[in-house]
Design an enzyme around this catalytic site. Structure first.
Site, PDB file in Angstrom:
ATOM      1  N   TYR A 270       3.780   5.612   6.032  1.00  0.00           N
ATOM      2  CA  TYR A 270       3.297   4.726   5.320  1.00  0.00           C
ATOM      3  C   TYR A 270       4.245   3.799   4.224  1.00  0.00           C
ATOM      4  O   TYR A 270       5.206   4.268   3.788  1.00  0.00           O
ATOM      5  CB  TYR A 270       2.327   4.629   4.464  1.00  0.00           C
ATOM      6  CG  TYR A 270       2.086   6.676   3.277  1.00  0.00           C
ATOM      7  CD1 TYR A 270       2.885   6.155   2.477  1.00  0.00           C
ATOM      8  CD2 TYR A 270       0.839   6.657   2.663  1.00  0.00           C
ATOM      9  CE1 TYR A 270       2.634   7.324   1.231  1.00  0.00           C
ATOM     10  CE2 TYR A 270       0.818   7.044   1.614  1.00  0.00           C
ATOM     11  CZ  TYR A 270       1.931   7.536   1.118  1.00  0.00           C
ATOM     12  OH  TYR A 270       1.610   8.918   0.087  1.00  0.00           O
ATOM     13  N   GLU A 271       3.863   2.812   3.036  1.00  0.00           N
ATOM     14  CA  GLU A 271       4.815   2.067   2.771  1.00  0.00           C
ATOM     15  C   GLU A 271       6.170   1.296   3.494  1.00  0.00           C
ATOM     16  O   GLU A 271       6.826   1.348   2.771  1.00  0.00           O
ATOM     17  CB  GLU A 271       5.006   2.427   1.412  1.00  0.00           C
ATOM     18  CG  GLU A 271       3.655   2.524   0.433  1.00  0.00           C
ATOM     19  CD  GLU A 271       2.769   1.516   0.696  1.00  0.00           C
ATOM     20  OE1 GLU A 271       3.341   0.353   0.921  1.00  0.00           O
ATOM     21  OE2 GLU A 271       1.973   1.981   0.488  1.00  0.00           O
ATOM     22  N   GLY A 272       5.966   1.296   4.790  1.00  0.00           N
ATOM     23  CA  GLY A 272       6.827   1.071   6.249  1.00  0.00           C
ATOM     24  C   GLY A 272       7.651   2.720   6.297  1.00  0.00           C
ATOM     25  O   GLY A 272       7.881   3.309   5.629  1.00  0.00           O
TER      26      GLY A 272
END
Lengths: 596, 596
Positions: B437-439
């Protein structure tokens, strides 16, 4: 997701790397022709894909459960296990005399891999049964063989290994369970055993517990341990089942993975004593248990390969299906993520390590067959020594590899990988036990360092390295970037391995803790070099086939690329490992306990 | 198991490596003295250990659950979050003007680490709220700030980030949600958002959704995305809560880990339209979202460090407590397993990587403070550039590291690690989301390659390498095996990193796919070299302190040993990474899609 057995790669490895022809030529293996192998694999692949694989995810969602001393396995397991036994799959590698198919280990090996790809929780039951069969074949009395073997080989009954106790995990010297002779040839067994895989379940009519315990006058430590058969139901003289024995499952564990496989706490003798019979001689239990253990260690290595393969197939399918973001080199619309270089890097890392580990394990199986059946004792001994060197690598490296692979398997899925419904996460959870049970990776590494390297002064290790050098010479004769890369990294890897073997042998006495500080790293180094060697051999054979325009060109081209990837990305880790082993022990050992 | 914050190491890193004194000297940071830092950390440590950490395992066993559109969080979360807000912990780094403590990021950073060590599921709620605050501070109108900021900073309300849609994961160009202007300054928002962390819960009076959507005439792709505030409850002019907005949680996910953190599917506008207001200018939504995203990426890096630390503490406690097998060098009875070299190797690998990642992150926080508050624009710009180079390493490398660490954390426990009751397995499960998550790590690596390396021709990377060389010169002046080892591996690492930076810059145009085939490996290489550099700096400072007989000698000795371990075992991986990056792309890319 359906499972599709990689039969083509399996047959390639069996025929070209593990020398099925040589195994087939051994006395007693006349039936194990390449054609039979193909037919067996195709049939097993169908059974696994159709019957066992569909139960994998249900087993995770609705694990086996305990109630009032009984364990009910996941719905469908009982029927699948019955079909498994009836189709003869439990008996593939066991003697025809006891109802088995009498096929070599090399042929049983892909079957075991497939079963584990399909459903590692399910596969554990036959795996433990295989171990019990091996132990009884080696050390059981004729009477014991007559009572138990046929039923185990047919899958009517199943087997367990009872080693661990609450205070005795890896350290069997601490075993406390007791066995008291009754004067009639039987013993009463008392004690608590934990972590007993399929220690209780509803898939078979009887469960044959093989239990480590101490007789009253046994010496302390591992030299005072004996092995007993303690069946769940006593067996009458006519072979029919008798009274329920005093061996009871008081609970099963709530685990990270392999949830359908019941992990039991067993109480022996709480109601007067569990009736058992001695296997072999008193105080030689550990030796017999190691027969089971070694078979099981090889099998756990296959579990790693099997789960990793399933995880890889799932990741490939997702990567081909999931459309997201543009191609880096193109300006058109979004593409499937298999076009993105890092997804591809992960898939290649997964694929190349699986293929390498498969080659390593199958080659090991072939060596084991020769070690057991070759007419020449010297050939048997040499193959046995090499096989035994490989076992800790097959168990230790393949299972660590499986953890890397299943982690990438989740990662390829992005956010979907973290959602349990996707199925990728189950593999990540399931494999975490593989580096622990049947001896942790550190225990495999102890075996590699002590019994397999130092004991013979590194002779077997060096003989393997000499064989690798021969392959390097062949690689040097090839042209092209692929073979240059493979040659370069294999040469560096074998040099690093040689240096580490020297270090281990030379420093064991003067700096035992320093050597063992690097033992797992040595196992990993040996794993990648010996498996990388198999990939190099595979690439050479693929090149020959391509040059000769034989067979499936795409398969052979892919094999060369995969071998190259393994060399560039995995074998290239050897110098870091060597340096950490040879120079890195001081940092491991310098802190005092208080400083942690 | 209780959590004990590593306050001593945190203060060492803040004072000695991240230059708290320099941050304290910045205008507006007068309160951030070393004494204040120590007091804040001690207070936060108590709160985290006593209030938040005890909820970690309960949150895993009894996750937050959805019923009829409402999410009920794990028992105790609501009260703990109220206490968290009331104690001012949400506001540590936010402006005094809106009720915050106005402390620098360097001081907030250890607080965030501690919260994540205590309970990563809990910590996600404040993390997302921090992001929402940052975005509104930067791009919100005065009215929006007045309505929302104080309530977010106090923890009365919480924030969310709404990017992902079923067809748009990492690829925001594919966002389809719509926002239709109503002519009164408001918009009606329609669409489905998935994977929304704390998208619905019962811990706050209101939830402030920050939502990416397209206005009717927006251009396609990422240039047509705007950012909207869509509160769960509309806010009346007097600040009181008004009607329930048309934003509803239709389900939450069943996940591998972070189970107490509800991951919502949100439907916007199914009943006529969710009322929202535009943040900043139309079509600049992605830019604003990146403000949240960058803050959140740094925060996710801290999550990795935090969970890894908890996993390490648990493993150390078990290793000291669990007695099993004799000491290799002794003949006495069984010893605690911390005496066994491979257990120690795992503990040192965990410890050294955590300390290195902590140093990297805190140094980054210090740079960020200088980048925002230094009076000299050139100094600000230089520090910002370095900070931005570090963010993908802090996010990408620390979270990959956390997966290695928590895997070892389970392994140290042996069989007990696989049993959920032990608690080690939860960390292994929880951290798997952090690289996603968040890339994902690959997206961090894209950022590192594209925006952070190629865009400036590698200038920032080379400036960092020049600083590393200065440290190498200092190392060379030291005597002793420890510093020799550190000097050797740091020099090799920085050389490898330099070669890779050159490769990336020089080949981006001619071979973009080849460069990106090694992007994650470049991120890992940069991570270990830049973090290893911090460990080298730490060792030099520890040596000075020891020579001057200042402070806790045992702590400084351990720091030198730990830095040496990191050099021998982690930095030594650099040559393999370099080779895989520079020479290994062909093997990544050569197969056709059909060959998979």
């Amino acid at each position: 997701m359906p499972y599709q057995a990689p039969v083509k790669d399996m047959l390639f490895v069996m025929n070209e790397l593990a020398d099925l022809a040589a195994v087939n030529a051994l006395p007693g293996n006349e039936d194990a022709t390449p054609d039979t192998a193909e037919a067996v694999l195709e049939e097993n692949a169908k059974f696994c894909a159709n019957v066992v694989a569909p139960l994998n995810n249900p087993g995770d969602k609705e694990p086996s459960y305990w109630h009032d001393g009984q364990v009910t396995t996941t719905k469908g397991f009982k029927e699948a296990f019955k079909a498994f036994g009836e189709a003869g799959w439990q008996g593939v590698q066991h003697p025809v005399e006891f109802g088995g198919q009498g096929l070599p280990k090399l042929l049983a090996t892909p079957c075991i891999e497939m079963l584990n790809s399909s459903n590692v929780s399910f596969a554990l039951c036959p795996l433990l049964t295989d171990g019990a069969i091996e132990a009884l074949l080696t050390a059981g009395s004729d009477e014991q063989k007559a009572i138990y073997l046929e039923n185990l080989v047919s899958g009517k009954w199943t087997g367990t290994m009872n080693l661990t106790e609450p205070q005795a995990g890896s350290d069997l010297a601490a075993v406390r369970s007791r066995a008291v002779p009754q004067g009639d040839g039987t013993y009463k067994v008392f004690g608590t055993k934990i972590f007993i895989t399929y220690g209780e379940h509803d898939m078979a009519e009887n469960i044959v517990h093989l239990v480590l315990a101490r007789t009253p006058d046994a010496p302390p430590g591992v030299k005072g341990i004996s092995l007993f058969i303690v069946p769940k139901f006593l067996v009458n003289a006519d072979g029919s089942l008798g009274a329920r024995n005093d061996a009871h499952c008081v609970s099963i564990e709530h685990k990270l993975g392999i949830k359908a496989s019941p992990t039991a706490v067993l109480q022996f003798g709480d109601n007067g004593g569990a009736i058992g019979t001695l296997v072999g001689e008193e105080n030689r239990g550990l030796e017999y248990m190691f027969i089971m253990m070694n078979a099981a260690r090889f099998g756990v290595g296959l579990q790693g390969i099997g789960v990793a393969e399933r995880s890889y197939q799932r990741a490939v399918a997702f990567a081909k299906d999931r459309v997201q973001s543009r191609d880096l080199a193109g300006s058109a619309g979004p593409v499937s993520i298999i076009h993105h270089p890092d997804v591809r890097r992960m898939l290649m890392a997964m694929r190349s390590q699986i293929e390498a580990a498969r080659a390593l394990a199958y080659v090991g199986a072939g060596l084991s067959d020769i070690a057991h059946n070759h007419p020449d004792a010297a050939v048997r001994a040499a193959n046995l020594a090499t096989y035994e060197f490989l076992v800790p690598l097959i168990k230790g490296w393949s299972t660590e590899m499986a953890q890397d692979v299943t982690r990438d398997g989740v990662q390829v899925h992005g956010g979907m990988g973290f959602i349990e419904e996707t199925g990728a996460a189950q593999h990540y959870r399931d494999v975490k036990i593989l580096t622990i049970y049947e001896g942790t990776t550190a225990i495999q590494a102890n075996d590699l360092v002590g019994r397999k390297t130092v004991r013979d002064g590194g002779a077997v290790a060096k003989a393997i390295i000499a064989q690798i050098r021969a392959t390097e010479a062949q690689l040097a004769e090839q042209g092209g970037a692929e073979f240059q890369a493979i040659a370069k990294h294999l040469a560096a890897g074998s040099k690093d391995l040689e240096a580490v073997v020297e270090y281990v042998v030379n420093n064991m006495k003067s700096d035992i803790k320093g050597v063992f500080a690097g033992s797992v790293l040595y196992l990993k180094l040996a794993g990648i070099v010996v498996a990388g060697w198999q990939m190099a051999r595979a690439a050479l054979i693929a090149k020959q086939k391509l040059d000769a325009k034989e067979g499936d060109a795409s398969f052979y081209q892919a094999k060369i690329v995969t071998a190259r990837f393994f060399a560039d990305h995995i074998l290239s880790q050897s110098s870091g490992l060597r340096s950490a082993i040879v120079e890195g022990s001081a940092g491991v050992l310098a802190l005092t306990e208080d400083q942690f």
